[in-house]
Design a protein around this motif. Structure first.
Motif, PDB file in Angstrom:
ATOM      1  N   ARG A  25      38.671  18.519  69.480  1.00 43.67           N
ATOM      2  CA  ARG A  25      39.517  19.124  70.505  1.00 43.67           C
ATOM      3  C   ARG A  25      38.994  18.712  71.873  1.00 43.67           C
ATOM      4  NH1 ARG A  25      39.569  25.180  67.993  1.00 43.67           N
ATOM      5  NH2 ARG A  25      37.744  24.372  66.905  1.00 43.67           N
ATOM      6  N   THR A  56      48.579  17.500  69.387  1.00 49.87           N
ATOM      7  CA  THR A  56      48.980  18.909  69.462  1.00 49.87           C
ATOM      8  C   THR A  56      48.205  19.548  70.601  1.00 49.87           C
ATOM      9  OG1 THR A  56      49.461  19.072  67.099  1.00 49.87           O
ATOM     10  CG2 THR A  56      48.969  21.126  68.259  1.00 49.87           C
ATOM     11  N   ARG A  57      48.904  20.288  71.446  1.00 51.30           N
ATOM     12  CA  ARG A  57      48.217  21.009  72.522  1.00 51.30           C
ATOM     13  C   ARG A  57      48.013  22.450  72.087  1.00 51.30           C
ATOM     14  NH1 ARG A  57      49.131  20.457  79.060  1.00 51.30           N
ATOM     15  NH2 ARG A  57      46.977  21.056  79.565  1.00 51.30           N
ATOM     16  N   LEU A  58      46.767  22.884  72.094  1.00 55.64           N
ATOM     17  CA  LEU A  58      46.406  24.214  71.630  1.00 55.64           C
ATOM     18  C   LEU A  58      46.637  25.254  72.718  1.00 55.64           C
ATOM     19  CD1 LEU A  58      43.094  23.196  69.818  1.00 55.64           C
ATOM     20  CD2 LEU A  58      45.396  23.424  68.843  1.00 55.64           C
ATOM     21  N   ASP A  60      44.611  27.063  74.273  1.00 52.64           N
ATOM     22  CA  ASP A  60      43.646  27.023  75.377  1.00 52.64           C
ATOM     23  C   ASP A  60      43.801  25.785  76.257  1.00 52.64           C
ATOM     24  OD1 ASP A  60      42.654  25.007  73.785  1.00 52.64           O
ATOM     25  OD2 ASP A  60      40.728  25.965  73.366  1.00 52.64           O
ATOM     26  N   THR A  64      44.400  18.193  70.368  1.00 49.34           N
ATOM     27  CA  THR A  64      43.851  17.762  69.079  1.00 49.34           C
ATOM     28  C   THR A  64      44.843  16.816  68.428  1.00 49.34           C
ATOM     29  OG1 THR A  64      42.860  18.555  67.007  1.00 49.34           O
ATOM     30  CG2 THR A  64      44.863  19.661  67.742  1.00 49.34           C
ATOM     31  N   ARG A 106      48.879  22.501  59.864  1.00 51.82           N
ATOM     32  CA  ARG A 106      49.370  22.899  61.189  1.00 51.82           C
ATOM     33  C   ARG A 106      50.311  21.831  61.727  1.00 51.82           C
ATOM     34  NH1 ARG A 106      46.397  26.187  65.859  1.00 51.82           N
ATOM     35  NH2 ARG A 106      48.148  26.213  67.323  1.00 51.82           N
ATOM     36  N   ASP A 109      52.760  24.657  67.029  1.00 53.07           N
ATOM     37  CA  ASP A 109      52.520  26.096  66.990  1.00 53.07           C
ATOM     38  C   ASP A 109      53.096  26.725  65.728  1.00 53.07           C
ATOM     39  OD1 ASP A 109      55.182  25.833  67.543  1.00 53.07           O
ATOM     40  OD2 ASP A 109      55.205  27.145  69.299  1.00 53.07           O
ATOM     41  N   ARG A 145      44.860  29.091  62.166  1.00 55.97           N
ATOM     42  CA  ARG A 145      44.488  29.381  63.554  1.00 55.97           C
ATOM     43  C   ARG A 145      42.980  29.589  63.692  1.00 55.97           C
ATOM     44  NH1 ARG A 145      47.498  34.016  66.369  1.00 55.97           N
ATOM     45  NH2 ARG A 145      46.427  33.079  68.153  1.00 55.97           N
ATOM     46  N   THR A 148      41.426  26.133  63.697  1.00 54.46           N
ATOM     47  CA  THR A 148      41.868  25.156  64.696  1.00 54.46           C
ATOM     48  C   THR A 148      41.846  25.707  66.116  1.00 54.46           C
ATOM     49  OG1 THR A 148      44.204  25.761  64.363  1.00 54.46           O
ATOM     50  CG2 THR A 148      43.333  23.911  63.061  1.00 54.46           C
ATOM     51  N   GLU A 149      41.840  27.027  66.249  1.00 52.67           N
ATOM     52  CA  GLU A 149      41.744  27.643  67.577  1.00 52.67           C
ATOM     53  C   GLU A 149      40.480  28.490  67.669  1.00 52.67           C
ATOM     54  OE1 GLU A 149      45.228  29.916  68.404  1.00 52.67           O
ATOM     55  OE2 GLU A 149      46.609  28.299  67.863  1.00 52.67           O
TER      56      GLU A 149
END
Length: 225
Positions: A25, A56-58, A60, A64, A106, A109, A145, A148-149
Motif C-alpha cells: 500500500r 484500488t484506492r483505500l 485512507d 494498492t 476485494r 470498495d 477489510r 487490506t485496510e
C-alpha cells in the motif's frame, strides 16, 4: 500511436512498478517520491488505473494493486494452477461442513465471489459466482477489510484470530465464517468462506468450519505465487 500516448502509458506503468513487494500500500507522497512525477499527474493516471481495476484506492487514501492485475496474472500463469486447487478445496469444505463454500476477493470498495460450491442440503445459502457484495457486512467483508485496510472496529482481533464470523448481517437467516488465504510470499489473496442457515450453522458447527477452512487455506497458499 502518438508519442504523448506512449508517454502516458509508460508513466502509468512506472506507477505500477512502484509496487515491488516491499510495501503493498503506497501513499500519493510515496508514489511521487518513487516516480518523480508531479502529484497532479499521478492523480490523473491513478484515476484511470483505478477505473480499469489496475489500482484500488483505500479509505485512507493509499493505493494498492487492483483485481485486474490478479486476473491478468492468473491468465498468464494459468491461474497459478490456483483454480485447479481452489475448486476441489471448496468441494471438500462443502462436503465436510454440509454448507456452501466460497472464495472472495476485494474489488474496490466491494467484494466479488470468484468461486463457489453450494452445500449438499436442499435448503441452503445460495449465491452465484461473480456476485458483487459490500465490504461492510458479512464475514468475508470484515476479513477482507481487516487484511487490506486494518482500521475498522474488530480488525486487530480478526487478524490475530485469523478468522471472522457474521451472524445475520446481510440476511437474518444466514451465518458465515471466513479465513484468509495467504500466498507463498505472504500477501493476502482473499477470503475462504463457509456459509449456512443460522438454525443449523450454530457455534459448534461454525468452529468446526473454521478449523476445516484453515486447513484448506493453508494447503492453498503455497500454490499461489
Amino acid at each position: 500511436m502518438t508519442r504523448s500516448g506512449v508517454t502516458a502509458v509508460e508513466r502509468a506503468l512506472v506507477i505500477l512498478d512502484c509496487f515491488d513487494g516491499q510495501e503493498d500500500r503506497l501513499s500519493l507522497a510515496a508514489l511521487h517520491e518513487r516516480t518523480g512525477l508531479y502529484k497532479s499527474t499521478i492523480l490523473r493516471l491513478t484515476s484511470s488505473l483505478e477505473h480499469f481495476g489496475y489500482l484500488t484506492r483505500l479509505a485512507d487514501g493509499r493505493f494498492t494493486l487492483g483485481p485486474t492485475l490478479w486476473r491478468l496474472g492468473s491468465l498468464y500463469r494459468s491461474r497459478f494452477d490456483f483454480a485447479d486447487s481452489l475448486r476441489p478445496a471448496l468441494a471438500r469444505l462443502a462436503t465436510e461442513t454440509r454448507e456452501s463454500a466460497s472464495f472472495y476477493i476485494r474489488d474496490g470498495d466491494r467484494r466479488v465471489c470468484l468461486c463457489r460450491h453450494n452445500g449438499p442440503q436442499a435448503i441452503r445459502h445460495h449465491l452465484d459466482e461473480g456476485v458483487s457484495l459490500p465490504l461492510d457486512k458479512g464475514a468475508a467483508g470484515h476479513l477482507i477489510r481487516a487484511f487490506t485496510e486494518g482500521a475498522q472496529d474488530g480488525a486487530e482481533r480478526i487478524r490475530r484470530e485469523g478468522a471472522a464470523v457474521s451472524l445475520g448481517e446481510r440476511d437474518p437467516d444466514t451465518a458465515s465464517i471466513a479465513v484468509p488465504v495467504v500466498a507463498a510470499d505472504g500477501h493476502f489473496v482473499g477470503a475462504l468462506v463457509v456459509s449456512g442457515l443460522r438454525s443449523r450453522f450454530d457455534a459448534r458447527a461454525r468452529a468446526r468450519a473454521v478449523d476445516s477452512a484453515r486447513r484448506e487455506a493453508a494447503a492453498l497458499g503455497p500454490s499461489i505465487i
